[in-house]
Every structure is written in structure tokens, then in C-alpha cells.
Design an enzyme around this catalytic site. Structure first.
Site, short mmCIF file in Angstrom:
data_model
loop_
_atom_site.label_atom_id
_atom_site.label_comp_id
_atom_site.label_asym_id
_atom_site.label_seq_id
_atom_site.Cartn_x
_atom_site.Cartn_y
_atom_site.Cartn_z
N HIS A 110 0.33 -66.55 27.15
CA HIS A 110 -0.17 -67.28 28.31
C HIS A 110 0.60 -66.98 29.60
O HIS A 110 0.24 -67.50 30.65
CB HIS A 110 -0.11 -68.80 28.03
N GLU B 14 -14.88 -67.76 31.15
CA GLU B 14 -14.25 -67.27 32.38
C GLU B 14 -15.05 -66.14 33.04
O GLU B 14 -15.22 -66.10 34.26
CB GLU B 14 -12.82 -66.75 32.10
N GLY C 40 -28.69 -53.22 26.64
CA GLY C 40 -27.26 -53.12 26.96
C GLY C 40 -26.74 -54.41 27.57
O GLY C 40 -25.69 -54.92 27.16
N ARG D 90 2.44 -74.16 37.48
CA ARG D 90 2.31 -75.36 36.65
C ARG D 90 3.48 -76.29 36.95
O ARG D 90 3.32 -77.50 37.03
CB ARG D 90 2.33 -74.98 35.18
N GLY E 250 -24.75 -52.47 37.65
CA GLY E 250 -24.35 -51.21 37.01
C GLY E 250 -23.46 -51.53 35.83
O GLY E 250 -23.75 -51.14 34.70
N PRO E 251 -22.38 -52.31 36.07
CA PRO E 251 -21.64 -52.82 34.93
C PRO E 251 -22.56 -53.80 34.18
O PRO E 251 -22.90 -54.87 34.70
CB PRO E 251 -20.45 -53.54 35.57
N ARG F 214 -0.08 -76.24 42.04
CA ARG F 214 -1.43 -76.64 41.59
C ARG F 214 -1.73 -78.06 42.06
O ARG F 214 -2.88 -78.41 42.33
CB ARG F 214 -1.59 -76.51 40.07
N ASP G 114 4.03 -72.46 26.29
CA ASP G 114 2.84 -71.79 25.75
C ASP G 114 3.09 -70.32 25.40
O ASP G 114 2.32 -69.71 24.66
CB ASP G 114 1.65 -71.91 26.72
N HIS H 103 -31.10 -41.94 35.95
CA HIS H 103 -31.67 -42.54 34.74
C HIS H 103 -33.17 -42.75 34.90
O HIS H 103 -33.61 -43.77 35.43
CB HIS H 103 -30.99 -43.89 34.47
N HIS I 175 -32.93 -41.50 28.68
CA HIS I 175 -32.17 -42.61 29.28
C HIS I 175 -31.42 -42.20 30.55
O HIS I 175 -31.60 -42.81 31.60
CB HIS I 175 -31.16 -43.19 28.27
N SER J 159 -5.98 -79.00 34.18
CA SER J 159 -4.79 -78.13 34.30
C SER J 159 -4.82 -77.34 35.59
O SER J 159 -3.78 -77.05 36.17
CB SER J 159 -4.75 -77.14 33.14
N ASN K 268 -36.68 -52.00 24.71
CA ASN K 268 -37.13 -50.66 24.25
C ASN K 268 -36.33 -50.15 23.06
O ASN K 268 -36.57 -49.05 22.56
CB ASN K 268 -37.11 -49.66 25.42
C1 LIG Z 1 -20.20 -52.62 31.07
C2 LIG Z 1 -20.88 -51.31 30.89
N1 LIG Z 1 -20.64 -50.59 29.80
C3 LIG Z 1 -21.19 -49.37 29.63
C4 LIG Z 1 -22.02 -48.86 30.59
C5 LIG Z 1 -22.62 -47.48 30.44
N2 LIG Z 1 -24.05 -47.59 30.15
C6 LIG Z 1 -24.98 -47.47 31.10
S1 LIG Z 1 -26.51 -47.69 30.54
C7 LIG Z 1 -25.96 -47.95 28.96
C8 LIG Z 1 -26.92 -48.23 27.84
C9 LIG Z 1 -27.85 -49.28 28.22
O1 LIG Z 1 -28.85 -49.42 27.30
P1 LIG Z 1 -30.16 -50.22 27.69
O2 LIG Z 1 -29.81 -51.43 28.39
O3 LIG Z 1 -30.97 -50.31 26.47
O4 LIG Z 1 -30.83 -49.28 28.77
P2 LIG Z 1 -32.02 -48.24 28.53
O5 LIG Z 1 -31.52 -47.25 27.54
O6 LIG Z 1 -33.16 -49.01 28.04
O7 LIG Z 1 -32.21 -47.63 29.89
C10 LIG Z 1 -24.58 -47.87 28.91
C11 LIG Z 1 -23.79 -48.03 27.69
C12 LIG Z 1 -22.26 -49.65 31.74
N3 LIG Z 1 -23.04 -49.23 32.73
N4 LIG Z 1 -21.71 -50.87 31.84
#
Ligand SMILES: Cc1ncc(C[n+]2csc(CCOP(=O)(O)OP(=O)(O)O)c2C)c(N)n1
Length: 647
Positions: free
Chosen positions: A458, A396, A155, A505, A116-117, A343, A454, A27, A258, A369, A184
Site C-alpha cells: 500500500h 478505480e 476487445g 494519511r 483506441g485503448p 487529507r 498497511d 483497420h 482486422h 479514508s 463479430n
Molecule cells: C488496451 C488495448 N489493448 C490492446 C489493443 C490492441 N488491439 C487493437 S484492436 C484489438 C482487437 C480488438 O478486437 P475486436 O474488438 O473484436 O475488434 P475487431 O477485430 O472486431 O475489429 C487489439 C488487441 C488496444 N488497442 N487496446
């Protein structure tokens, strides 16, 4: 000012685009867009030490927009971290290179967390900032007083976890938290206007954050904003209007920059446009020297501070001092054992260990709880971090991401509670804790249909299986007070593995009634009952079903069918035992059965396909819990009938 800054920033840009081009994946757009902001941050503000990346009082830099990993690797290389060499950068995204596709946490490298996520980094950063405040309160400003910086993109801010984490950060008034928003307006599918029209300023301000808007390519504005942020009384977001792929004549400002290499032809045009006359991966000496000087200066400043203060030990890492007390409570219970929810047993354990100075408890609005808060706990409040318990609110996912940050920051040990069913809301952060080998402890109560009325929304069914399938996560499901204490001890002692402790529980009958000095749960599974030498059947169970397994074992014996019960509070620890031990436990009889009020398939690895698996493979029911157990044939009568048919 601007010329030198621009040239320094271009070092990041070209290392990034050349590395992505060589790897033929990655990227480039984000590092090109945020290079100017990152340059000012590292040159003029960030407290760091390339010679001792783990320096406790360093500022934490979290690249939440982890896809822009080349920005981080470039900065680490340029400022002289040993962890990232030019060769590593040339091996971007290749097997075993530290320059992995997305930043992967390694201690003592400058890579503070795995990202990354999207959105996870924001929650980790909130955890860093919470830890900083806790330790500052404990040891004083002279020892711990640092900032936590986040780079987050559109994102990260679209992700739900960002709402939870930013909202809590604002509430707690984490004034040392600074978010640099790479504004951006581009994500993968195109302009962000395709999917979002949030007013960022209103959003942040409503959380209790300060908010500044700047041009992310104007060095004076960047400097001024960061300078202002140093004295902020609240967490602060700096919205940096940037151009993705900055410098690329045909791809800047477009989604096409990107997530794919710019291509040789376009890179030539970028070199021309930014007046960069150097071959790929060549950083001219004067600029490399200047970057190294920035790193040296940072190290010297860090060293000066480090020397002034002794190394701090933030808390006892083991339970030595409390072990005697733990044993005493167990012994008292054994004298007068009675049915008890696990618990509640967990609360009794926490009552003792809440004295540990490095344990930071919490719950996502279920303190009463989950039984995570004891009478000894002191609550962490907005602007007041002298406590050891966090009310995470109904958040959570952020709770778990924040706990990752707390665990990563130093040697604080976070634990947090919710219902086991809502582990689904926590899973992405749990997975990262396991990947990063962090000691995070999840107290997941209401662990089966045994929660009763519940109902199916649940009642966890597939949750234990899905947690057990996460590598490097210990999933404990203790059967009574003694096992609960043992599992807690293992969770705290295990420094490199996060732990789930699944708790009932409902009150359950004790199964461990004799005093033992050994932590039997440490083997993951052990024989808890045997009714004869010549046994025909092995019954494995966990948690609340272990007393049912014992009842079945005894009843079978009255009909001269002898068997043994294996209590298995932790499959993962059992799987690590020697073959001899596993054979002793599971290889004795032809027929092995499992009982657990949960999804059954995962147990087949122990029972084989010819064994029997008693559990639930559909959604639960809303009713008093004993009726639900009967409804799903989890009763001694029904199970004994099926065993006899099989034998
Ligand atoms: C939870 C999650 N969902 C989807 C992705 C796939 N993904 C990576 S970058 C991106 C877009 C991110 O956009 P932005 O934050 O604006 O980054 P830029 O385009 O400015 O580099 C996505 C959907 C990921 N890495 N994590």
C-alpha cells in the site's frame, strides 16, 4: 428500405477501405462490419448537429472500438461536419490530419473522446450518461435529455474496465445508455473462441442491463432494436452479429481484415461483390446528397430545439464567490495551527467548495479514508441524480474513465479518490485525461510510507515519478493546510490540465504559518525558510517531508551551517517558470538536496548528479510510520550527518 440503406452503408465501407489502402495502414474490417448499424443510427436515431457539433443536447456517439476510426471519420464527412473534409480522409493517418490513426478528441468536431485503448470509451460513455442525468435533473428534460451510444467490440468487452463501467451503469440505471456490440467473434489473434467463452447475454443481464440480439446486417432488425432502445428503462446492449470485413470475398469473417489494408486486388473484388462502380474516394452524387440531407435534417431539428431554450450555464467556473470563505478558514487555522493530515485539510476545503454546483465528487470505496465526502454532499443513487457525490465502488479504473466522460460532457468538474498506490489501477484513464486536456481531479491519499502499518503493498514508491512523467498532468503534493487549499484552487482553476493531489494519511506539522494573499504554490516551488544570507545549501522537499526539511534547516543553523528550504508542491508548475525564477530558486548554492519519501531519481533534474537525494528506492515496510521513516534514514539526524559529510 434495404437497397438505399445498403448503398449509404457502402459509402462508409469504401471511404474506409480506400483511406486505409492509401495510408497503407489502418483497420478496415470493423468499419466494413458495422457500417450497416451505423447508417441506421445516424439516419434514423442520432440527434446531432454538424453545424454546431457542441450542441449541449446532442446524443453522444462514442466509438469505443477506436481502431475502427474510419467509420467515424466517414460519418462526419458524409453528414457534413466541417471538421472532416474528403481531403482529410485522403490524409488518414498522416501528420496533423484530423483523421488520426485512432480518434483524437477535439472540441466541437464530432469526435467526442479519444479512443483506441480498448474499453476506455465504454467508461467515458458511462460518464456522459451520468452527466446527462445530472444536468437533466438540474435543468429539466426540456433542456437536457439525450442518449449516449457506444460502439464496442469483442476487445472492449474483454477488457477489465468494461466490467467495472458496465456494472456501475447497470446499478445506476442509466437508461439513456445504448451499447452497440460489434459481435463479430474476431479479434487480432483470430477467433475470439481462442480466449473467451463468456455468455454476453447473461453477463449484461446480471449487471442490470437489457440485452437484444440482432443480425447486424439486417436493416429492419437494426431499426427495430434501436427503436426499442429509445424507450428502455435500463441501459441496453444490442448485440449485432456482424461479419468483420463485410463484402471482402477472401478476408471477410477473418482476422486478416482486422488491422491491415485489404490490398488493391482484394479491393477490386470487394467493388465487384458490392457492385460499387466508383473510383477510390468518389461518392456518387445521389448518395452524397442523401447523406448531406441526413446531416441537414439533423441540424434543422437541433436548431429548432436550441432556439426554444436559452443557453445553459451549468455552474460557476471559478471560485470567486467562495474565495472569501476559503481565506477565512485558512486564517482561522493560522491563528491556531496544529498538526493535521493533508487529507483532512482537503476535506476542509471540499466542505467549502462542495457548494459549487458543477463539482461532482466521488471515491472508489474509500470515501472515509480519502476524505472526499463532506457533510454537504448528497449521494447519487440508482435512478436518482439529484446528488453531487458518486460512490464508484471498488472500481478505480472505471472511476477515472467515467470522470473523463463527465469532464468531456459539459462543464461539470469531477474529482475522485483512492489511495495513491492504486493510481496504478487508474493510469490509462489519467493519461487520456491529460491527452484530452480535461479538468479531472484525482484525490490520492495515503501518499507515502507515512501510511504505516498497511505495509509495502500500500506504500507508494515509484507512483509519484510515474505520474510526474505523464505530460500535461499536474501532480500536487502539498505540505500543510495552506498549501492544500492553494493546490486545490489551482486544480479547479486549471481548465485544460488534470491534477493529482497527493495527500497524507498521517498528521503533519504546518509549515506555512504566516498569512499571505498570494497563492505561493502557483509557482510550483518557492522559498519557505532561510536561516542566513550566506547559505551553503538548498533543500527541496514536498508534502510531508517539508516540515522535516525545515527542522533540518534550523538544526544546521545551530551549527552555523546556513541553508534555505524550497517547498515544491508541484514540479510541473515550477518547470513552467522563467529561467530567472528557476535560477533564483535553485541556482544560489553549489549543493542542492531533495527530500521526499518516494523514488529519488526524478529529483536529480533539480539537484544534479552531485546533489543528494533522500527518499526510498525499494519497497516499504509494515510498521508504525515513524519507525519506517527511521528505518529508511528519513530522519533529521541521519540526513544532517550525510549533508555534513558532503559539505
Ligand atoms: C488496451 C488495448 N489493448 C490492446 C489493443 C490492441 N488491439 C487493437 S484492436 C484489438 C482487437 C480488438 O478486437 P475486436 O474488438 O473484436 O475488434 P475487431 O477485430 O472486431 O475489429 C487489439 C488487441 C488496444 N488497442 N487496446
Amino acid at each position: 428500405m434495404s437497397k438505399q440503406y445498403k448503398e449509404l452503408a457502402n459509402c462508409i465501407r469504401f471511404l474506409s477501405i480506400d483511406a486505409v489502402q492509401k495510408a497503407n495502414s489502418g483497420h478496415p474490417g470493423m468499419p466494413m462490419g458495422m457500417a450497416d448499424v451505423a447508417t441506421v443510427l445516424f439516419k434514423d436515431f442520432l440527434k446531432f448537429n454538424p453545424k454546431n457539433p457542441n450542441w449541449i443536447n446532442r446524443d453522444r456517439f462514442v466509438l469505443s472500438a477506436g481502431h475502427g476510426s474510419m467509420l467515424l471519420y466517414s460519418l462526419l464527412y458524409l453528414t457534413g461536419y466541417k471538421s472532416v473534409s474528403l481531403n482529410d480522409i485522403k490524409n488518414f493517418r498522416q501528420l496533423d490530419s484530423i483523421c488520426a490513426g485512432h480518434p483524437e478528441y477535439h472540441p466541437n468536431t464530432g469526435i467526442e473522446t479519444t479512443t483506441g485503448p480498448l474499453g476506455q470509451g465504454i467508461s467515458n460513455a458511462v460518464g456522459f450518461a451520468v452527466s446527462e442525468e445530472i444536468l437533466k435533473k438540474k435543468y429539466g428534460k426540456n433542456i437536457v435529455d439525450h442518449k449516449t451510444y457506444i460502439i464496442a467490440g469483442d476487445g472492449c468487452l474483454m477488457e477489465g474496465i468494461s466490467h467495472e463501467a458496465l456494472s456501475l451503469a447497470g446499478h445506476l440505471k442509466l437508461k439513456n445508455l445504448i451499447l452497440l456490440f460489434d459481435n463479430n467473434s474476431i479479434s487480432i489473434d483470430g477467433p475470439t473462441s481462442l480466449a473467451v467463452s463468456d455468455d454476453h447475454e447473461k453477463r449484461f443481464k446480471s449487471y442490470g442491463w437489457d440485452f437484444i440480439k440482432i443480425n447486424g446486417h439486417n436493416f429492419k432488425e437494426i431499426f427495430k432494436a434501436l427503436n426499442k432502445a429509445q424507450k428502455s428503462k435500463k441501459p441496453i446492449a444490442i448485440s449485432c452479429k456482424t461479419t468483420i470485413g463485410y463484402g471482402s470475398p477472401n478476408k471477410s469473417g477473418k482476422a486478416s481484415s482486422h488491422g491491415s489494408p485489404l490490398g488493391e486486388d482484394e479491393i477490386k473484388l470487394v467493388r465487384k461483390k458490392l457492385n460499387w462502380k466508383h473510383e477510390p474516394f468518389i461518392i456518387p452524387e445521389n448518395l452524397l446528397n442523401e447523406w448531406k440531407r441526413i446531416g441537414e435534417e439533423a441540424s434543422e431539428n437541433a436548431l429548432k430545439q436550441e432556439k426554444k431554450f436559452k443557453k445553459i450555464n451549468t455552474g460557476n467556473k471559478n471560485l470567486d464567490s467562495l474565495n472569501r470563505l476559503i481565506e477565512k478558514v485558512k486564517d482561522n487555522y493560522l491563528v491556531n495551527s496544529k498538526p493535521l493530515a493533508t487529507r483532512k485539510s482537503s476535506e476542509m476545503f471540499l466542505d467549502i467548495v462542495s457548494e459549487l454546483p458543477n463539482l461532482i465528487g466521488g471515491s472508489a470505496d474509500l470515501a472515509g479514508s480519502n476524505n472526499t465526502k463532506t457533510k454537504n454532499h448528497k449521494i447519487i443513487k440508482p435512478g436518482n441524480f439529484s446528488g453531487n457525490y458518486i460512490h464508484y465502488g471498488v472500481r478505480e479504473h472505471a472511476m477515472c474513465g467515467i470522470m473523463n466522460g463527465i469532464a468531456l460532457h459539459s462543464d461539470l468538474v469531477p474529482y475522485g479518490g483512492t489511495f495513491l498506490i492504486f493510481s496504478d489501477y487508474c493510469k490509462p484513464s489519467i493519461r487520456l485525461a491529460a491527452m484530452m486536456k480535461q479538468r479531472v481531479i484525482y484525490v490520492f491519499t495515503h501518499d507515502s510510507i507515512g501510511l504505516g502499518e498497511d505495509g509495502p503493498t500500500h506504500q507508494p514508491i515509484e507512483q509519484l515519478t510515474s505520474l510526474r512523467s505523464i505530460p500535461n498532468l499536474n501532480v500536487f503534493r502539498p505540505a500543510d493546510l495552506v498549501e492544500t487549499f492553494e493546490c486545490w484552487q489551482l486544480a479547479i482553476e486549471n481548465e485544460n490540465t488534470p491534477s493529482v493531489i497527493a495527500l497524507t494519511r498521517q498528521a503533519i506539522n504546518p509549515v506555512r504559518v504566516k498569512k499571505t494573499s498570494k497563492n505561493k504554490s502557483s509557482a510550483g516551488a518557492y522559498e519557505i525558510l532561510r536561516t542566513g544570507d550566506d547559505i551553503k545549501l538548498t533543500i527541496i522537499s514536498s508534502g510531508s517531508e517539508t516540515s522535516l526539511a525545515c527542522e533540518i534547516c534550523h538544526k544546521l543553523a545551530t551549527e552555523s551551517i546556513y541553508s534555505k528550504v524550497i517547498s515544491m508542491p508541484c514540479q510541473e508548475l515550477f518547470d513552467q517558470q522563467s529561467d530567472d525564477y528557476k535560477n533564483k530558486i535553485l541556482g544560489e548554492t553549489k549543493l542542492t538536496i531533495s527530500i521526499e519519501a518516494s523514488e529519488t531519481n526524478y529529483w536529480k533534474k533539480y539537484t544534479g548528479i552531485h546533489g543528494l537525494n533522500f527518499g526510498i528506492d525499494e519497497y516499504g515496510k509494515s510498521a508504525p510510520y515513524k519507525e519506517i521513516y527511521n528505518h529508511f534514514n528519513l530522519s533529521s539526524k541521519s540526513i544532517i550527518k550525510k549533508i555534513k559529510e558532503k559539505l
